[in-house]
Scaffold this active site. Structure first.
Site, PDB file in Angstrom:
ATOM      1  N   THR A 114       0.808  -1.230   0.000  1.00  0.00           N
ATOM      2  CA  THR A 114       0.000   0.000   0.000  1.00  0.00           C
ATOM      3  C   THR A 114       0.835   1.271   0.000  1.00  0.00           C
ATOM      4  O   THR A 114       0.316   2.357   0.262  1.00  0.00           O
ATOM      5  CB  THR A 114      -0.941   0.026   1.225  1.00  0.00           C
ATOM      6  N   TRP A 115       2.139   1.143  -0.272  1.00  0.00           N
ATOM      7  CA  TRP A 115       2.987   2.331  -0.303  1.00  0.00           C
ATOM      8  C   TRP A 115       2.480   3.288  -1.381  1.00  0.00           C
ATOM      9  O   TRP A 115       2.236   2.885  -2.518  1.00  0.00           O
ATOM     10  CB  TRP A 115       4.428   1.912  -0.583  1.00  0.00           C
TER      11      TRP A 115
ATOM     12  N   ASP B  15       0.068  -5.288   3.427  1.00  0.00           N
ATOM     13  CA  ASP B  15       1.166  -4.596   4.114  1.00  0.00           C
ATOM     14  C   ASP B  15       0.953  -3.093   4.078  1.00  0.00           C
ATOM     15  O   ASP B  15       0.633  -2.523   3.029  1.00  0.00           O
ATOM     16  CB  ASP B  15       2.497  -4.936   3.440  1.00  0.00           C
TER      17      ASP B  15
ATOM     18  N   TYR C 201       3.282   5.528   5.771  1.00  0.00           N
ATOM     19  CA  TYR C 201       2.609   5.711   4.487  1.00  0.00           C
ATOM     20  C   TYR C 201       1.486   6.746   4.629  1.00  0.00           C
ATOM     21  O   TYR C 201       0.450   6.482   5.236  1.00  0.00           O
ATOM     22  CB  TYR C 201       2.038   4.393   3.967  1.00  0.00           C
TER      23      TYR C 201
ATOM     24  N   GLN D 215      11.540  -7.568   5.855  1.00  0.00           N
ATOM     25  CA  GLN D 215      10.980  -6.988   4.635  1.00  0.00           C
ATOM     26  C   GLN D 215      12.047  -6.121   3.973  1.00  0.00           C
ATOM     27  O   GLN D 215      12.536  -5.170   4.579  1.00  0.00           O
ATOM     28  CB  GLN D 215       9.740  -6.158   4.951  1.00  0.00           C
TER      29      GLN D 215
ATOM     30  N   TYR E  35       9.541  -5.946  -1.045  1.00  0.00           N
ATOM     31  CA  TYR E  35       8.763  -4.769  -1.452  1.00  0.00           C
ATOM     32  C   TYR E  35       9.313  -4.204  -2.755  1.00  0.00           C
ATOM     33  O   TYR E  35      10.422  -4.511  -3.169  1.00  0.00           O
ATOM     34  CB  TYR E  35       8.706  -3.722  -0.341  1.00  0.00           C
TER      35      TYR E  35
END
Length: 276
Positions: free
Chosen positions: A19-20, A48, A53, A162, A190
């Protein structure tokens, strides 16, 4: 959907949702929520996010998207390094819980290493776990020496690391990935398509055409072919999330993997862990 097992025995799908940079454009909010919900229906139930964010806005969006299907979703969030102390981590966790609209976080990560001692962060994480605020914890953006320091500091319950890992960021293959594999700690990758930049790679596009796939799908399929790797691509539309989900059904042959190795060779020597 292939499943990945954490050290505590919990299994999650190898393909999740990132969801960045979501929740940053109000006009896209409905599409982003719809995409996350579609991903859940397609089995991409690991989502995630992070307090960083959108300074919590992405967590609010995730909470809205998950809604009544919370028990089907494996929620991952991350705390800022400056919030990773005994005093501040419980406060950061409570704030994330409120924004997510839930009573627990399934996996809570230290976003990157800061000035707070790792022993203190591990202790604070364990206290949150004992209190039922989180189910398990891990880290993000920690290199091999950091992981060794974490374990030495008492962080043996760490469930994942991560990191930035994709076809163009293969440095972790030298030392970090073997170390994590030896400790049975999965990787969460990611930016698996390098924030979309891999899509424009001519060689990858040509290979994808021969496979009847898109460049992004081939890049994801390469990650999903690695042992112990969870990929968390972001998708802001239903069409995009469906494209990502289809990548999990692609089976690359040994020849395909060799072609990708030749196209995107890993560095000859170890490099410091990269971050975005």
């Amino acid at each position: 959907m292939r499943m990945i097992t954490f050290p505590d025995g919990t299994q999650v799908p190898a393909l999740g949702q990132g969801t960045w940079m979501m929740a940053e454009q109000p006009g896209r909010r409905a599409d982003e929520i719809a995409a996350l919900r579609e991903g859940i229906e397609l089995g991409m139930t690991l989502i995630d996010t992070a307090e960083m964010y959108g300074e919590g806005a992405a967590e609010v969006l995730v909470g809205e998207a998950v809604g009544a299907v919370r028990d089907r979703v494996f929620l991952v969030s991350k705390a800022y390094p400056h919030n990773a102390s005994r005093q501040r981590l419980p406060q950061a966790c409570e704030a994330s819980l409120r924004r997510l609209g839930t009573d627990r976080i399934d996996l809570y990560l230290l976003h990157w290493r800061g000035s707070v001692p790792l022993a203190e962060t591990a202790e604070a994480m364990e206290r949150l776990r004992a209190a039922g605020k989180i189910a398990r914890w891990g880290v993000s953006n920690l290199d091999t020496d950091d992981m060794e320091a974490l374990v030495a500091a008492g962080g043996v319950a760490c469930q994942t690391d991560q990191i930035l890992f994709n076809l163009t960021r293969r440095g972790p293959e030298h030392a970090l990935l073997p170390w994590l594999s030896a400790h049975r700690i999965p990787v969460m990758a990611y930016s698996p398509v390098e924030q979309g930049r891999l899509i424009a790679h001519r060689g990858l596009a040509a290979m994808a055409e021969t496979l009847g796939a898109t460049p992004a799908q081939v890049a994801l399929a390469w990650l999903l072919a690695q042992d112990g790797v969870i990929a968390i691509p972001k998708a802001g539309s239903i069409a995009h999330v469906r494209e990502n989900r289809a990548a999990a059904d692609i089976r690359l042959t040994d020849d395909d993997m060799r072609r990708l190795d030749a196209m995107f060779p890993r560095p000859r020597t170890p490099l410091p862990l990269e971050m975005l």
